[in-house]
Design a protein around this motif. Structure first.
Motif, PDB file in Angstrom:
ATOM      1  N   ARG A  38       0.829  -1.191   0.000  1.00 58.44           N
ATOM      2  CA  ARG A  38       0.000   0.000   0.000  1.00 58.44           C
ATOM      3  C   ARG A  38       0.868   1.247   0.000  1.00 58.44           C
ATOM      4  NH1 ARG A  38      -2.714  -0.380   6.070  1.00 58.44           N
ATOM      5  NH2 ARG A  38      -0.828   0.117   7.286  1.00 58.44           N
ATOM      6  N   GLN A  39       0.290   2.299  -0.564  1.00 63.48           N
ATOM      7  CA  GLN A  39       1.022   3.557  -0.666  1.00 63.48           C
ATOM      8  C   GLN A  39       0.094   4.713  -0.365  1.00 63.48           C
ATOM      9  OE1 GLN A  39       3.081   4.075  -4.399  1.00 63.48           O
ATOM     10  NE2 GLN A  39       4.471   5.591  -3.508  1.00 63.48           N
ATOM     11  N   ALA A  40       0.398   5.417   0.708  1.00 62.35           N
ATOM     12  CA  ALA A  40      -0.351   6.613   1.074  1.00 62.35           C
ATOM     13  C   ALA A  40       0.290   7.822   0.384  1.00 62.35           C
ATOM     14  CB  ALA A  40      -0.327   6.800   2.587  1.00 62.35           C
ATOM     15  N   VAL A  93      -3.558   3.653  -1.494  1.00 61.80           N
ATOM     16  CA  VAL A  93      -3.790   2.832  -2.678  1.00 61.80           C
ATOM     17  C   VAL A  93      -3.160   1.473  -2.396  1.00 61.80           C
ATOM     18  CG1 VAL A  93      -3.378   2.542  -5.138  1.00 61.80           C
ATOM     19  CG2 VAL A  93      -3.802   4.829  -4.202  1.00 61.80           C
ATOM     20  N   TYR A  94      -3.937   0.438  -2.599  1.00 59.17           N
ATOM     21  CA  TYR A  94      -3.478  -0.922  -2.330  1.00 59.17           C
ATOM     22  C   TYR A  94      -3.129  -1.598  -3.654  1.00 59.17           C
ATOM     23  CZ  TYR A  94      -4.639  -0.640   2.572  1.00 59.17           C
ATOM     24  OH  TYR A  94      -4.662  -0.294   3.911  1.00 59.17           O
ATOM     25  N   TYR A  95      -1.934  -2.185  -3.681  1.00 60.95           N
ATOM     26  CA  TYR A  95      -1.423  -2.827  -4.882  1.00 60.95           C
ATOM     27  C   TYR A  95      -1.228  -4.322  -4.653  1.00 60.95           C
ATOM     28  CZ  TYR A  95      -0.204   1.894  -6.398  1.00 60.95           C
ATOM     29  OH  TYR A  95      -0.245   3.220  -6.771  1.00 60.95           O
ATOM     30  N   TRP A 113       3.072  -6.110 -10.986  1.00 59.20           N
ATOM     31  CA  TRP A 113       2.222  -5.244 -10.171  1.00 59.20           C
ATOM     32  C   TRP A 113       0.901  -4.953 -10.854  1.00 59.20           C
ATOM     33  CZ3 TRP A 113       3.629  -3.667  -5.352  1.00 59.20           C
ATOM     34  CH2 TRP A 113       4.976  -3.864  -4.989  1.00 59.20           C
ATOM     35  N   GLY A 114      -0.128  -4.781 -10.028  1.00 61.40           N
ATOM     36  CA  GLY A 114      -1.390  -4.285 -10.532  1.00 61.40           C
ATOM     37  C   GLY A 114      -1.404  -2.767 -10.526  1.00 61.40           C
ATOM     38  N   GLN A 115      -2.519  -2.207 -10.939  1.00 60.34           N
ATOM     39  CA  GLN A 115      -2.646  -0.758 -11.035  1.00 60.34           C
ATOM     40  C   GLN A 115      -3.081  -0.116  -9.725  1.00 60.34           C
ATOM     41  OE1 GLN A 115      -1.783   1.197 -13.781  1.00 60.34           O
ATOM     42  NE2 GLN A 115      -0.843  -0.780 -14.232  1.00 60.34           N
ATOM     43  N   GLY A 116      -3.562  -0.904  -8.811  1.00 57.22           N
ATOM     44  CA  GLY A 116      -3.934  -0.386  -7.506  1.00 57.22           C
ATOM     45  C   GLY A 116      -5.414  -0.084  -7.370  1.00 57.22           C
ATOM     46  N   THR A 117      -5.888  -0.117  -6.129  1.00 53.67           N
ATOM     47  CA  THR A 117      -7.266   0.244  -5.808  1.00 53.67           C
ATOM     48  C   THR A 117      -7.247   1.106  -4.552  1.00 53.67           C
ATOM     49  OG1 THR A 117      -9.504  -0.632  -5.444  1.00 53.67           O
ATOM     50  CG2 THR A 117      -7.687  -1.873  -4.457  1.00 53.67           C
ATOM     51  N   GLN A 118      -8.046   2.166  -4.564  1.00 55.28           N
ATOM     52  CA  GLN A 118      -8.039   3.123  -3.461  1.00 55.28           C
ATOM     53  C   GLN A 118      -8.891   2.623  -2.306  1.00 55.28           C
ATOM     54  OE1 GLN A 118      -6.470   6.339  -3.167  1.00 55.28           O
ATOM     55  NE2 GLN A 118      -7.183   6.121  -1.048  1.00 55.28           N
ATOM     56  N   VAL A 119      -8.331   2.704  -1.123  1.00 54.92           N
ATOM     57  CA  VAL A 119      -9.065   2.428   0.112  1.00 54.92           C
ATOM     58  C   VAL A 119      -9.004   3.691   0.959  1.00 54.92           C
ATOM     59  CG1 VAL A 119      -9.108   1.114   2.260  1.00 54.92           C
ATOM     60  CG2 VAL A 119      -8.637  -0.046   0.091  1.00 54.92           C
TER      61      VAL A 119
END
Length: 123
Positions: A38-40, A93-95, A113-119
């Motif tokens: 995850r990346q904040a 964003v969770y990858y 890697w995927g493109q990510g989904t926002q949490v």
């Protein structure tokens, strides 16, 4: 061509739950270690957890241990991240990531890697 597609992100109140999914294609899914990062905003991409090919071994970051659970369904080529007792600091964003070896705690150890989904967790 390897594709990892995340889904299931969204907005949730603190204390709530979400389940993320990551569907994989273009690789021998059952042979890969799968991971979540995850990346904040303004921060590094941090390890959340990983699961070995068989599903028998999992690792978690201390910050999510006891609240998040990783699982996988090799028949569906999908890995899941069940997130409970969510906190505002889980907002990111969770990858999804995949690696033919063990992946590891650093993003550099992962091949795909995927493109990510926002949490987003509101207080």
């Amino acid at each position: 061509q390897v594709q990892l597609v995340e889904s299931g992100g969204g907005l949730v109140q603190a204390g709530g739950s979400l389940r993320l999914s990551c569907a994989a294609s273009g690789l021998t899914f059952s042979s890969y270690t799968m991971g979540w990062f995850r990346q904040a905003p303004g921060k590094e991409r941090d390890f959340v957890g990983s699961i070995y090919w068989s599903g028998s071994t999992t690792y978690y970051a201390d910050s999510v241990k006891g609240r998040f659970t990783i699982s996988r369904d090799n028949a569906k080529r999908t890995v899941y991240l069940q997130m409970n007792s969510l906190k505002p600091e889980d907002t990111a964003v969770y990858y999804c990531a995949a690696d033919p070896a063990v992946g590891g705690l650093s993003r550099r150890g992962w091949n795909y890697w995927g493109q990510g989904t926002q949490v987003t967790v509101s207080s």
